[in-house]
Write an enzyme that holds these catalytic residues in place. Sequence first.
Site, PDB file in Angstrom:
ATOM      1  N   ASP A  78       0.812  -1.209   0.000  1.00 41.83           N
ATOM      2  CA  ASP A  78       0.000   0.000   0.000  1.00 41.83           C
ATOM      3  C   ASP A  78       0.848   1.263   0.000  1.00 41.83           C
ATOM      4  O   ASP A  78       0.470   2.275  -0.596  1.00 41.83           O
ATOM      5  CB  ASP A  78      -0.925   0.004   1.217  1.00 41.83           C
ATOM      6  CG  ASP A  78      -2.154  -0.859   0.996  1.00 41.83           C
ATOM      7  OD1 ASP A  78      -2.140  -1.674   0.059  1.00 41.83           O
ATOM      8  OD2 ASP A  78      -3.122  -0.727   1.760  1.00 41.83           O
ATOM      9  N   CYS A 119       1.091  -8.412   4.521  1.00 36.39           N
ATOM     10  CA  CYS A 119       0.601  -7.043   4.360  1.00 36.39           C
ATOM     11  C   CYS A 119      -0.901  -6.982   4.113  1.00 36.39           C
ATOM     12  O   CYS A 119      -1.570  -7.986   4.012  1.00 36.39           O
ATOM     13  CB  CYS A 119       1.416  -6.323   3.304  1.00 36.39           C
ATOM     14  SG  CYS A 119       3.103  -5.995   3.887  1.00 36.39           S
ATOM     15  N   ASP A 120      -1.385  -5.763   3.962  1.00 35.52           N
ATOM     16  CA  ASP A 120      -2.759  -5.374   4.245  1.00 35.52           C
ATOM     17  C   ASP A 120      -3.861  -6.321   3.762  1.00 35.52           C
ATOM     18  O   ASP A 120      -4.606  -6.874   4.557  1.00 35.52           O
ATOM     19  CB  ASP A 120      -3.024  -3.984   3.665  1.00 35.52           C
ATOM     20  CG  ASP A 120      -2.176  -2.933   4.338  1.00 35.52           C
ATOM     21  OD1 ASP A 120      -1.122  -3.279   4.885  1.00 35.52           O
ATOM     22  OD2 ASP A 120      -2.546  -1.770   4.316  1.00 35.52           O
ATOM     23  N   LYS A 121      -4.016  -6.499   2.453  1.00 36.44           N
ATOM     24  CA  LYS A 121      -5.135  -7.289   1.936  1.00 36.44           C
ATOM     25  C   LYS A 121      -4.801  -8.773   1.892  1.00 36.44           C
ATOM     26  O   LYS A 121      -5.687  -9.621   1.760  1.00 36.44           O
ATOM     27  CB  LYS A 121      -5.528  -6.826   0.523  1.00 36.44           C
ATOM     28  CG  LYS A 121      -5.667  -5.331   0.377  1.00 36.44           C
ATOM     29  CD  LYS A 121      -6.466  -4.729   1.497  1.00 36.44           C
ATOM     30  CE  LYS A 121      -6.192  -3.255   1.688  1.00 36.44           C
ATOM     31  NZ  LYS A 121      -4.825  -2.861   1.890  1.00 36.44           N
ATOM     32  N   CYS A 191       5.117  -2.462   8.016  1.00 33.74           N
ATOM     33  CA  CYS A 191       5.514  -1.182   8.619  1.00 33.74           C
ATOM     34  C   CYS A 191       5.194  -1.129  10.108  1.00 33.74           C
ATOM     35  O   CYS A 191       4.185  -1.638  10.568  1.00 33.74           O
ATOM     36  CB  CYS A 191       4.866  -0.033   7.870  1.00 33.74           C
ATOM     37  SG  CYS A 191       5.434   0.084   6.153  1.00 33.74           S
ATOM     38  N   GLU A 442      -6.915   4.397  -0.277  1.00 33.13           N
ATOM     39  CA  GLU A 442      -6.534   4.984   0.999  1.00 33.13           C
ATOM     40  C   GLU A 442      -6.096   6.430   0.790  1.00 33.13           C
ATOM     41  O   GLU A 442      -5.512   6.764  -0.245  1.00 33.13           O
ATOM     42  CB  GLU A 442      -5.392   4.192   1.644  1.00 33.13           C
ATOM     43  CG  GLU A 442      -5.819   2.828   2.142  1.00 33.13           C
ATOM     44  CD  GLU A 442      -4.703   2.101   2.862  1.00 33.13           C
ATOM     45  OE1 GLU A 442      -5.032   1.128   3.567  1.00 33.13           O
ATOM     46  OE2 GLU A 442      -3.530   2.484   2.713  1.00 33.13           O
ATOM     47  N   SER A 468      -5.381   4.801   5.412  1.00 34.96           N
ATOM     48  CA  SER A 468      -4.326   3.903   5.831  1.00 34.96           C
ATOM     49  C   SER A 468      -4.361   3.765   7.343  1.00 34.96           C
ATOM     50  O   SER A 468      -4.774   4.685   8.063  1.00 34.96           O
ATOM     51  CB  SER A 468      -2.972   4.471   5.392  1.00 34.96           C
ATOM     52  OG  SER A 468      -1.921   3.833   6.069  1.00 34.96           O
TER      53      SER A 468
END
Length: 554
Positions: A78, A119-121, A191, A442, A468
């Site tokens: 992202d 990570c995110d998704k 992160c 985001e 985010s």
Amino acid sequence: MSENFFCSGVEKSSQRSLFNALGMTKEEMKRPLVGIVSSYNEIVPGHMNIDKIVEAVKLGVAMNGGTPVVFPAIAVCDGIAMGHTGMKYSLVTRDLIADSTECMALAHHFDALVMIPNCDKNVPGLLMAAARINVPTIFVSGGPMLAGHVKGKKTSLSSMFEAVGAYTAGKMTLEDVEEYENNACPTCGSCSGMYTANSMNCLTEVLGMGLKGNGTIPAVYSERIKLAKMAGMQVMELYRKNIRPLDIMTEKAFMNALTADMALGCSTNSMLHLPAIANECGIDINLDIANEISAKTPNLCHLAPAGHTYMEDLNEAGGVYAVLNELSKKDLINLDCMTVTGKTVGENISGCINKDPKTIRPIDNPYSETGGIAVLRGNLAPDRCVVKRSAVAPEMLVHRGPARVFDSEEEAIKVIYEGGIKAGDVVVIRYEGPAGGPGMREMLSPTSAIQGAGLGSTVALITDGRFSGATRGAAIGHVSPEAVNGGTIAYVKDGDIISIDIPNYSINLEVSDEELEERKKTMPIKKKENITGYLKRYASMVSSADKGAIINRK
């Protein structure tokens, strides 16, 4: 020991001939076939170490009697996708990951699975797939990044984005920005703050799908390799006991996840992902439940961007289990839920003490008596919107100001960088929702620009897009219905007064019903032209954000 689906019978001879082509021995063919879903790639910092995690998992599976077989899952960074058209391709990958993993796992009849996201998704996509496939499954993530260090203080990616905003506002030198650029992200891993990736990896632990430390052990620690070996070994125990994802991801487990979400101060994106995962489990999570849970759940953690502690600090303080143990002191956690350890939540967290009350506040001394996320409702968002309350300046919890309206992120960021936003304004960015974006981008760049310009305690930002996990401030997203579907946000005009009351969960446009009806007759809905490929299909099938931006498969 159980044997896999393909190991015997003349009718499976053809499949075994193809296993021979893979170089498998007869001994390997007889063992349970364990799919290792690897999201390793060389573009996402949170995934560049996953090759090492994969090898450790494979060793663990083999040590405990299974045959590990690796296949891939995609992942978008992202941070790299942020602020340009690439962000349209982030949320949409959640369903691609779930679909492709379902296809691979069921086509090849794996007996068990180890999911390795970060990570995110990637995390919610694989949790969705686990529910669909429903064979014994365990998760082990790539782990979080260590915090950066700038001018003697810990820092992270959110500080980097805010540094850009500060430079644009003339509040920071180019040399200062370059120092952040070179030091904000010092290692591989997701992160280092409580952003979406770390939020979802921690909530995977809470749901019971990952071992202790899954969300918090830093990516570069050798303990992460040990955890991966343990996960590989443990999936074989799940296989032998026939403990499956739908035995673990129950309604009570999701209530635990929402409760821990509030205590940890997780990303608002969890309000998209938890309903989507629950939907795959046959469970409906109405976002109003979030406020009910928030009302009784104290916020115990202020990790970046809400505060100045990081994932490594949470790990040292005892991690997710220590947070759950604190919550259990007020009977806020369902302790009888089954987990991938083969034990209940209560058994898992017994004796897991809080080692650092500055990182994890004790239950009787929270940051606030209510949770880190609030769901707001009003005529501007009849079907709800979401804000990370724990990251909002106290003076912005209640705000009333004039709207500054933009039909895209690009329009807004240009005006913010030019100094066109003033104290008291309410920035409205619309046509960025799941269908209208499409892809629900985001908005870290606009929020960081506002923070960098020193306006974080005087300016609110509202969008039908999302934020985010690195965002802080009065950033209110997921406005539903979105603009492209005729939501009220489509009819806001510059200068309209918007009132926000986060403690009372309300958000309203101070325009009469009669005026709104008149605007609906004269203000056309704007639909983006030239949308092609996967985004076009996604836009035609995706639900509103309040339902988790799930794909309508009817």
